[in-house]
Motif scaffolding. Structure first.
Motif, PDB file in Angstrom:
ATOM      1  N   GLY A  20      32.008  82.091  78.927  1.00  0.00           N
ATOM      2  CA  GLY A  20      30.764  81.971  79.663  1.00  0.00           C
ATOM      3  C   GLY A  20      30.294  83.337  80.113  1.00  0.00           C
ATOM      4  O   GLY A  20      31.094  84.250  80.306  1.00  0.00           O
ATOM      5  N   ASP A  21      29.033  83.487  80.262  1.00  0.00           N
ATOM      6  CA  ASP A  21      28.422  84.763  80.610  1.00  0.00           C
ATOM      7  C   ASP A  21      28.585  85.047  82.113  1.00  0.00           C
ATOM      8  O   ASP A  21      28.069  84.311  82.940  1.00  0.00           O
ATOM      9  N   PRO A  22      29.306  86.141  82.461  1.00  0.00           N
ATOM     10  CA  PRO A  22      29.509  86.460  83.877  1.00  0.00           C
ATOM     11  C   PRO A  22      28.375  87.280  84.496  1.00  0.00           C
ATOM     12  O   PRO A  22      28.483  87.732  85.629  1.00  0.00           O
ATOM     13  N   SER A  23      27.279  87.450  83.770  1.00  0.00           N
ATOM     14  CA  SER A  23      26.182  88.317  84.241  1.00  0.00           C
ATOM     15  C   SER A  23      25.655  87.923  85.615  1.00  0.00           C
ATOM     16  O   SER A  23      25.262  88.784  86.398  1.00  0.00           O
ATOM     17  N   GLU A  24      25.658  86.643  85.899  1.00  0.00           N
ATOM     18  CA  GLU A  24      25.136  86.164  87.178  1.00  0.00           C
ATOM     19  C   GLU A  24      25.860  86.803  88.362  1.00  0.00           C
ATOM     20  O   GLU A  24      25.264  87.122  89.372  1.00  0.00           O
ATOM     21  N   PHE A  25      27.170  87.056  88.219  1.00  0.00           N
ATOM     22  CA  PHE A  25      27.909  87.588  89.364  1.00  0.00           C
ATOM     23  C   PHE A  25      28.429  89.010  89.180  1.00  0.00           C
ATOM     24  O   PHE A  25      28.945  89.596  90.129  1.00  0.00           O
ATOM     25  N   ILE A  26      28.290  89.612  87.977  1.00  0.00           N
ATOM     26  CA  ILE A  26      28.698  91.019  87.814  1.00  0.00           C
ATOM     27  C   ILE A  26      27.571  91.924  87.332  1.00  0.00           C
ATOM     28  O   ILE A  26      27.748  93.136  87.263  1.00  0.00           O
ATOM     29  N   GLY A  27      26.445  91.359  86.964  1.00  0.00           N
ATOM     30  CA  GLY A  27      25.364  92.141  86.385  1.00  0.00           C
ATOM     31  C   GLY A  27      25.371  91.996  84.876  1.00  0.00           C
ATOM     32  O   GLY A  27      26.288  91.421  84.296  1.00  0.00           O
ATOM     33  N   ASP A  28      24.342  92.539  84.240  1.00  0.00           N
ATOM     34  CA  ASP A  28      24.194  92.372  82.798  1.00  0.00           C
ATOM     35  C   ASP A  28      25.102  93.319  82.013  1.00  0.00           C
ATOM     36  O   ASP A  28      25.854  94.109  82.584  1.00  0.00           O
ATOM     37  N   GLU A  29      25.004  93.239  80.691  1.00  0.00           N
ATOM     38  CA  GLU A  29      25.845  94.046  79.816  1.00  0.00           C
ATOM     39  C   GLU A  29      25.658  95.539  80.076  1.00  0.00           C
ATOM     40  O   GLU A  29      26.614  96.305  80.070  1.00  0.00           O
ATOM     41  N   ASP A  30      24.435  95.955  80.307  1.00  0.00           N
ATOM     42  CA  ASP A  30      24.154  97.363  80.575  1.00  0.00           C
ATOM     43  C   ASP A  30      24.886  97.832  81.839  1.00  0.00           C
ATOM     44  O   ASP A  30      25.501  98.894  81.849  1.00  0.00           O
ATOM     45  N   ALA A  31      24.843  97.019  82.876  1.00  0.00           N
ATOM     46  CA  ALA A  31      25.548  97.359  84.126  1.00  0.00           C
ATOM     47  C   ALA A  31      27.054  97.432  83.884  1.00  0.00           C
ATOM     48  O   ALA A  31      27.724  98.350  84.375  1.00  0.00           O
ATOM     49  N   PHE A  32      27.582  96.466  83.119  1.00  0.00           N
ATOM     50  CA  PHE A  32      29.010  96.465  82.805  1.00  0.00           C
ATOM     51  C   PHE A  32      29.403  97.745  82.073  1.00  0.00           C
ATOM     52  O   PHE A  32      30.371  98.411  82.435  1.00  0.00           O
ATOM     53  N   LEU A  33      28.654  98.085  81.017  1.00  0.00           N
ATOM     54  CA  LEU A  33      28.986  99.264  80.217  1.00  0.00           C
ATOM     55  C   LEU A  33      28.904 100.543  81.031  1.00  0.00           C
ATOM     56  O   LEU A  33      29.785 101.397  80.932  1.00  0.00           O
ATOM     57  N   HIS A  34      27.848 100.684  81.817  1.00  0.00           N
ATOM     58  CA  HIS A  34      27.704 101.913  82.609  1.00  0.00           C
ATOM     59  C   HIS A  34      28.864 102.084  83.595  1.00  0.00           C
ATOM     60  O   HIS A  34      29.393 103.177  83.748  1.00  0.00           O
ATOM     61  N   GLN A  35      29.248 100.996  84.264  1.00  0.00           N
ATOM     62  CA  GLN A  35      30.350 101.093  85.220  1.00  0.00           C
ATOM     63  C   GLN A  35      31.680 101.335  84.517  1.00  0.00           C
ATOM     64  O   GLN A  35      32.499 102.136  84.974  1.00  0.00           O
ATOM     65  N   LEU A  36      31.900 100.664  83.397  1.00  0.00           N
ATOM     66  CA  LEU A  36      33.134 100.852  82.640  1.00  0.00           C
ATOM     67  C   LEU A  36      33.265 102.308  82.196  1.00  0.00           C
ATOM     68  O   LEU A  36      34.315 102.937  82.388  1.00  0.00           O
ATOM     69  N   VAL A  37      32.221 102.850  81.611  1.00  0.00           N
ATOM     70  CA  VAL A  37      32.249 104.229  81.130  1.00  0.00           C
ATOM     71  C   VAL A  37      32.404 105.206  82.292  1.00  0.00           C
ATOM     72  O   VAL A  37      33.190 106.152  82.214  1.00  0.00           O
ATOM     73  N   LYS A  38      31.703 104.967  83.377  1.00  0.00           N
ATOM     74  CA  LYS A  38      31.808 105.833  84.558  1.00  0.00           C
ATOM     75  C   LYS A  38      33.241 105.835  85.094  1.00  0.00           C
ATOM     76  O   LYS A  38      33.821 106.892  85.377  1.00  0.00           O
ATOM     77  N   THR A  39      33.831 104.651  85.202  1.00  0.00           N
ATOM     78  CA  THR A  39      35.192 104.513  85.712  1.00  0.00           C
ATOM     79  C   THR A  39      36.203 105.246  84.838  1.00  0.00           C
ATOM     80  O   THR A  39      37.049 106.002  85.339  1.00  0.00           O
ATOM     81  N   TYR A  40      36.118 105.037  83.525  1.00  0.00           N
ATOM     82  CA  TYR A  40      37.111 105.640  82.629  1.00  0.00           C
ATOM     83  C   TYR A  40      36.854 107.111  82.347  1.00  0.00           C
ATOM     84  O   TYR A  40      37.798 107.874  82.116  1.00  0.00           O
ATOM     85  N   THR A  41      35.611 107.545  82.394  1.00  0.00           N
ATOM     86  CA  THR A  41      35.345 108.980  82.274  1.00  0.00           C
ATOM     87  C   THR A  41      36.040 109.708  83.415  1.00  0.00           C
ATOM     88  O   THR A  41      36.735 110.708  83.204  1.00  0.00           O
ATOM     89  N   LEU A  42      35.906 109.194  84.617  1.00  0.00           N
ATOM     90  CA  LEU A  42      36.571 109.787  85.789  1.00  0.00           C
ATOM     91  C   LEU A  42      38.091 109.706  85.661  1.00  0.00           C
ATOM     92  O   LEU A  42      38.789 110.680  85.907  1.00  0.00           O
ATOM     93  N   ALA A  43      38.594 108.553  85.242  1.00  0.00           N
ATOM     94  CA  ALA A  43      40.047 108.374  85.122  1.00  0.00           C
ATOM     95  C   ALA A  43      40.650 109.343  84.092  1.00  0.00           C
ATOM     96  O   ALA A  43      41.711 109.936  84.337  1.00  0.00           O
ATOM     97  N   PHE A  44      39.987 109.532  82.980  1.00  0.00           N
ATOM     98  CA  PHE A  44      40.485 110.441  81.950  1.00  0.00           C
ATOM     99  C   PHE A  44      40.453 111.893  82.421  1.00  0.00           C
ATOM    100  O   PHE A  44      41.307 112.693  82.044  1.00  0.00           O
ATOM    101  N   GLN A  45      39.486 112.244  83.242  1.00  0.00           N
ATOM    102  CA  GLN A  45      39.304 113.639  83.629  1.00  0.00           C
ATOM    103  C   GLN A  45      40.061 114.044  84.898  1.00  0.00           C
ATOM    104  O   GLN A  45      40.179 115.217  85.192  1.00  0.00           O
TER     105      GLN A  45
END
Length: 127
Positions: free
Chosen positions: A100-125
């Protein structure tokens, strides 16, 4: 390979995520994912194949990330972080396509991707 085209780590991670999500839009790739998920519990050969595939993907991804982080992490730390990054993508795809689509409670795919990339860019660096 995405790293050859990426100017920085954030761009590379966006490319990896975008490629994964695009592949999951292909019906045959989605069916393959469903088949692996249903058979992995029952079939030792499928489990071995999946683990080899996963190891190869993680090792390659960690090597590509290493070019951007210049020794801030060990090879094993890079593999762990890349595995976590990819695992998040796979679980997200599984949720969207099969549960099921969790967008209702976490935001859309764009929001998911931006946060995921932001989180892991910081973690890697971060050392």
């Amino acid at each position: 390979a995405p790293a050859a085209k990426a100017k920085n780590l954030e761009e590379y991670l966006f490319q990896v995520a975008g490629e994964h999500l695009a592949q999951m839009e292909e019906p045959e790739k989605l069916e393959e994912m469903k088949l692996v998920m249903s058979e992995i519990i029952k079939n030792e050969e499928v489990r071995k194949f999946h683990m080899e595939f996963l190891r190869d993907k993680v090792v390659l991804g960690a090597k590509e990330v290493a070019a951007f982080v210049h020794g801030k992490k060990t090879e094993k730390e890079l593999r762990l972080l890349f595995y976590q990054f990819v695992s998040s993508l796979v679980y997200y795809t599984w949720s969207i396509k099969m549960v099921g689509d969790p967008s209702e409670f976490i935001g859309d795919e764009d929001a998911f991707l931006h946060q995921l990339v932001k989180t892991y860019t910081l973690a890697f660096q971060t050392s």
